[in-house]
Scaffold this active site. Structure first.
Site, mmCIF file in Angstrom:
data_model
loop_
_atom_site.group_PDB
_atom_site.id
_atom_site.type_symbol
_atom_site.label_atom_id
_atom_site.label_comp_id
_atom_site.label_asym_id
_atom_site.label_seq_id
_atom_site.Cartn_x
_atom_site.Cartn_y
_atom_site.Cartn_z
ATOM 1 N N LYS A 165 0.758 -1.245 -0.138
ATOM 2 C CA LYS A 165 -0.022 0.054 0.040
ATOM 3 C C LYS A 165 0.808 1.083 0.098
ATOM 4 C CE LYS A 165 -4.268 1.086 0.186
ATOM 5 N NZ LYS A 165 -5.732 0.283 -0.349
ATOM 6 N N GLY A 200 -21.442 6.096 3.848
ATOM 7 C CA GLY A 200 -20.177 6.678 3.060
ATOM 8 C C GLY A 200 -20.918 6.355 1.652
ATOM 9 N N GLY A 251 -19.840 7.386 -1.440
ATOM 10 C CA GLY A 251 -18.859 7.646 -2.556
ATOM 11 C C GLY A 251 -18.749 6.591 -3.614
ATOM 12 N N ASN A 252 -17.564 6.363 -4.064
ATOM 13 C CA ASN A 252 -17.273 5.443 -5.114
ATOM 14 C C ASN A 252 -17.743 3.858 -4.704
ATOM 15 O OD1 ASN A 252 -16.436 3.629 -7.273
ATOM 16 N ND2 ASN A 252 -14.327 3.623 -6.535
ATOM 17 N N ALA A 253 -17.585 3.424 -3.660
ATOM 18 C CA ALA A 253 -17.984 1.931 -3.157
ATOM 19 C C ALA A 253 -19.297 1.965 -2.655
ATOM 20 C CB ALA A 253 -16.893 1.578 -2.173
ATOM 21 N N GLY A 254 -19.717 2.737 -1.752
ATOM 22 C CA GLY A 254 -20.898 3.050 -1.237
ATOM 23 C C GLY A 254 -22.207 3.387 -2.301
HETATM 24 P P1 NAD Z 1 -14.659 7.768 -1.701
HETATM 25 O O1 NAD Z 1 -13.886 9.108 -1.271
HETATM 26 O O2 NAD Z 1 -15.357 7.753 -2.895
HETATM 27 O O3 NAD Z 1 -16.149 7.654 -0.666
HETATM 28 C C1 NAD Z 1 -16.026 7.671 0.836
HETATM 29 C C2 NAD Z 1 -17.374 8.367 1.078
HETATM 30 O O4 NAD Z 1 -17.317 8.134 2.419
HETATM 31 C C3 NAD Z 1 -17.721 9.886 0.853
HETATM 32 O O5 NAD Z 1 -18.928 10.085 0.298
HETATM 33 C C4 NAD Z 1 -17.352 10.597 1.812
HETATM 34 O O6 NAD Z 1 -18.050 11.920 2.146
HETATM 35 C C5 NAD Z 1 -17.961 9.750 3.153
HETATM 36 N N1 NAD Z 1 -17.349 9.744 4.508
HETATM 37 C C6 NAD Z 1 -16.235 10.056 4.835
HETATM 38 N N2 NAD Z 1 -16.320 10.301 6.353
HETATM 39 C C7 NAD Z 1 -17.676 9.985 6.682
HETATM 40 C C8 NAD Z 1 -18.288 9.728 7.995
HETATM 41 N N3 NAD Z 1 -17.696 10.003 9.099
HETATM 42 N N4 NAD Z 1 -19.520 9.521 7.964
HETATM 43 C C9 NAD Z 1 -20.284 9.066 6.901
HETATM 44 N N5 NAD Z 1 -19.630 9.218 5.470
HETATM 45 C C10 NAD Z 1 -18.303 9.585 5.644
HETATM 46 O O7 NAD Z 1 -14.031 6.489 -1.253
HETATM 47 P P2 NAD Z 1 -14.212 4.751 -1.672
HETATM 48 O O8 NAD Z 1 -13.424 4.558 -2.802
HETATM 49 O O9 NAD Z 1 -15.705 4.659 -1.890
HETATM 50 O O10 NAD Z 1 -13.706 4.264 -0.387
HETATM 51 C C11 NAD Z 1 -14.365 3.973 0.668
HETATM 52 C C12 NAD Z 1 -13.831 3.079 1.694
HETATM 53 O O11 NAD Z 1 -13.685 1.581 0.911
HETATM 54 C C13 NAD Z 1 -12.368 3.164 1.942
HETATM 55 O O12 NAD Z 1 -12.075 2.531 3.281
HETATM 56 C C14 NAD Z 1 -11.398 2.411 0.839
HETATM 57 O O13 NAD Z 1 -10.244 1.992 1.566
HETATM 58 C C15 NAD Z 1 -12.332 1.340 0.838
HETATM 59 N N6 NAD Z 1 -12.209 0.433 -0.442
HETATM 60 C C16 NAD Z 1 -12.539 1.141 -1.755
HETATM 61 C C17 NAD Z 1 -12.155 0.543 -2.785
HETATM 62 C C18 NAD Z 1 -12.261 1.131 -4.234
HETATM 63 O O14 NAD Z 1 -12.098 0.066 -5.101
HETATM 64 N N7 NAD Z 1 -13.000 2.245 -4.062
HETATM 65 C C19 NAD Z 1 -11.801 -0.974 -2.687
HETATM 66 C C20 NAD Z 1 -11.479 -1.681 -1.489
HETATM 67 C C21 NAD Z 1 -11.763 -0.732 -0.370
#
Ligand code: NAD
Length: 423
Positions: free
Chosen positions: A102, A214, A216-219
């Site tokens: 990482k 959350g 974002g991308n994942a949620g």
């Molecule tokens: P992202 O930045 O696109 O989304 C994160 C979301 O969480 C945003 O909407 C942000 O506003 C929200 N957030 C932040 N703090 C918060 C809180 N206290 N309460 C509620 N919401 C909150 O990131 P992502 O890519 O969706 O990643 C999210 C998680 O998933 C991370 O832990 C990342 O390591 C993990 N992850 C992502 C991937 C991927 O392919 N995107 C793969 C494996 C793991």
């Protein structure tokens, strides 16, 4: 307790349960190589800033180190160590021939211009170039790093080694060697695991209520896929707050509204599924209220350490799906297990992202590109097999799914160590 200390606890718990050779346990508790860099960047105003960064190569017994790069002001070494170790475990849970690594840079990329961000990325890669490569260590996106940033990485690395080398990084745009389906892979993998669990445990489609922390991308992608799969998404949140709607939300409208109104918390009226003239069916909630909402499935897709000993007792969901890395502390894990809350753990549930990254490496090596349908169908096979392996170990060792996922992964790594004749 630091995030890496949480990881070490998880490894110890699995090692004790499976009676693991102590030497293997010690090796897994220590990253193989840790690179610490100071990155000089000329800012647009002519000043020079130094940014601190890391690349932690945790383990490569099963294949090249693999794992994303995070740009975030709260990055620290222990966080990157934890994320790197989880990558070793994750790639092994899904049985792909990769190790774990990482990267992280302490920076708020939102405060940089595009030019500053590009110069930072290219300099960081120059400083770690000797330690990465398509067969050595392959970075990818993580929080705040985008397909565009991956393209700069591929370009900078190619210049340094003097040949086109797209395979040094995954998560590139499709038009520059990326894999179709990578953007939705993490959420898709999690939904495959949840579907298996739901099928086997009589959770009826159309009646299973989900809340997502959350968006974002994942949620955000998970919300869309879940509704397509017949789940009801009751509510969602982002860093500013959230909403919960009695009759569920329309994720597509929520995504559009979030862009316009900055936060999902401002979107109640726009996204309620059934408009009720007499009664407002959506309410604004804070982070704490969202986590404690009555629902069948709570999806954690934001940050680390969201459920701790402080709030685990108040979680009302029957199942928690971890799309984020490390959102539940080891103490909270114990409390949830005793309460009968099933946790579908990160190292399995969010492994879809790295699996499609592996597909991208295969496609780059072959210079042949697969359709999205092919990617999704191959991903499904891998996720369902991994789920079955983890479930079997949970039964065999009578332990929570997280411990079973660690056991599944560590057994495979131990096997590789034996094959290579030791450490
Ligand atoms: P992202 O930045 O696109 O989304 C994160 C979301 O969480 C945003 O909407 C942000 O506003 C929200 N957030 C932040 N703090 C918060 C809180 N206290 N309460 C509620 N919401 C909150 O990131 P992502 O890519 O969706 O990643 C999210 C998680 O998933 C991370 O832990 C990342 O390591 C993990 N992850 C992502 C991937 C991927 O392919 N995107 C793969 C494996 C793991």
């Amino acid at each position: 307790m630091s995030l890496f200390e949480n990881t070490l606890k998880q490894i110890e718990l699995a090692a004790d349960t499976m009676k693991l050779d102590r030497d293997v346990e010690e090796v897994l508790k220590h990253p193989q190589r840790e690179i610490h860099v100071n990155i000089p960047v000329k800012m647009d105003d002519g000043s020079l800033r130094i940014f601190e960064g890391f690349r932690i190569q945790h383990n490569n017994y099963c294949g090249p180190y693999k794992g994303g790069i995070r740009f975030h002001p709260q990055v620290d070494k222990a966080e990157v160590q934890a994320l790197a170790a989880w990558m070793t475990i994750k790639t092994s849970v899904v049985g792909i021939p990769l190790g774990g690594g990482k990267g992280g840079v302490i920076v708020n990329p939102k405060e940089l211009s595009e030019g500053e961000l590009e110069r930072l990325t290219r300099k960081y890669i120059e400083l770690i170039a000797l330690a990465i490569g398509p067969e050595t260590d392959v970075p990818a996106p993580d929080v705040n790093t985008t397909p565009q940033i991956m393209s700069w990485i591929a370009d900078e690395y190619s210049k340094i080694v003097g040949k086109k080398s797209l395979g040094v990084v995954t998560g590139k745009p499709v038009e520059n060697g990326g894999s179709r389906g990578r953007g939705s892979a993490t959420a898709q993998g999690g939904v495959f695991v949840l579907n298996e669990y739901a099928k086997e445990n009589g959770m009826e489609h159309g009646e299973t209520k989900v809340v997502i922390q959350g968006f974002g991308n994942a949620g955000g992608v998970a919300a869309k896929l879940l509704v397509e799969n017949g789940y009801v998404v009751l509510g969602a949140s982002d860093s500013q707050g959230g909403i919960v709607c009695t009759h569920g939300i329309d994720p597509n409208e929520l995504l559009t509204c979030k862009i316009e109104k900055e936060s999902v918390k401002n979107c109640g009226l726009h996204v309620e599924k059934i408009h009720n003239q007499d009664e407002m069916t959506c309410k604004m909630v804070n982070n704490e209220e969202l986590l404690e909402t009555e629902c069948d499935v709570l999806i954690l897709a934001a940050l680390e350490n969201q459920i701790t000993a402080g709030n685990a007792d108040r979680i009302k969901a029957k199942v928690v799906l971890e799309l984020a890395n490390g959102p539940i502390s080891p103490e909270a894990d114990e409390i949830l297990y005793k309460k009968g809350v099933v946790v579908l753990p990160d190292i399995l549930a969010n492994a879809g992202g790295v699996t499609v990254s592996y597909f991208e490496m295969l496609q780059n090596a072959d210079d042949k590109y697969w359709s999205k349908e092919e990617v999704i169908s191959k991903l499904k096979n891998i996720m369902v097999d991994a789920w079955n392996d983890v479930k079997e170990n949970a039964k065999k060792y009578d332990c929570p799914l997280r411990v079973a996922a660690y056991i599944t992964a560590i057994s495979r790594i131990e096997e590789k160590i034996k094959e290579r004749g030791g450490f």
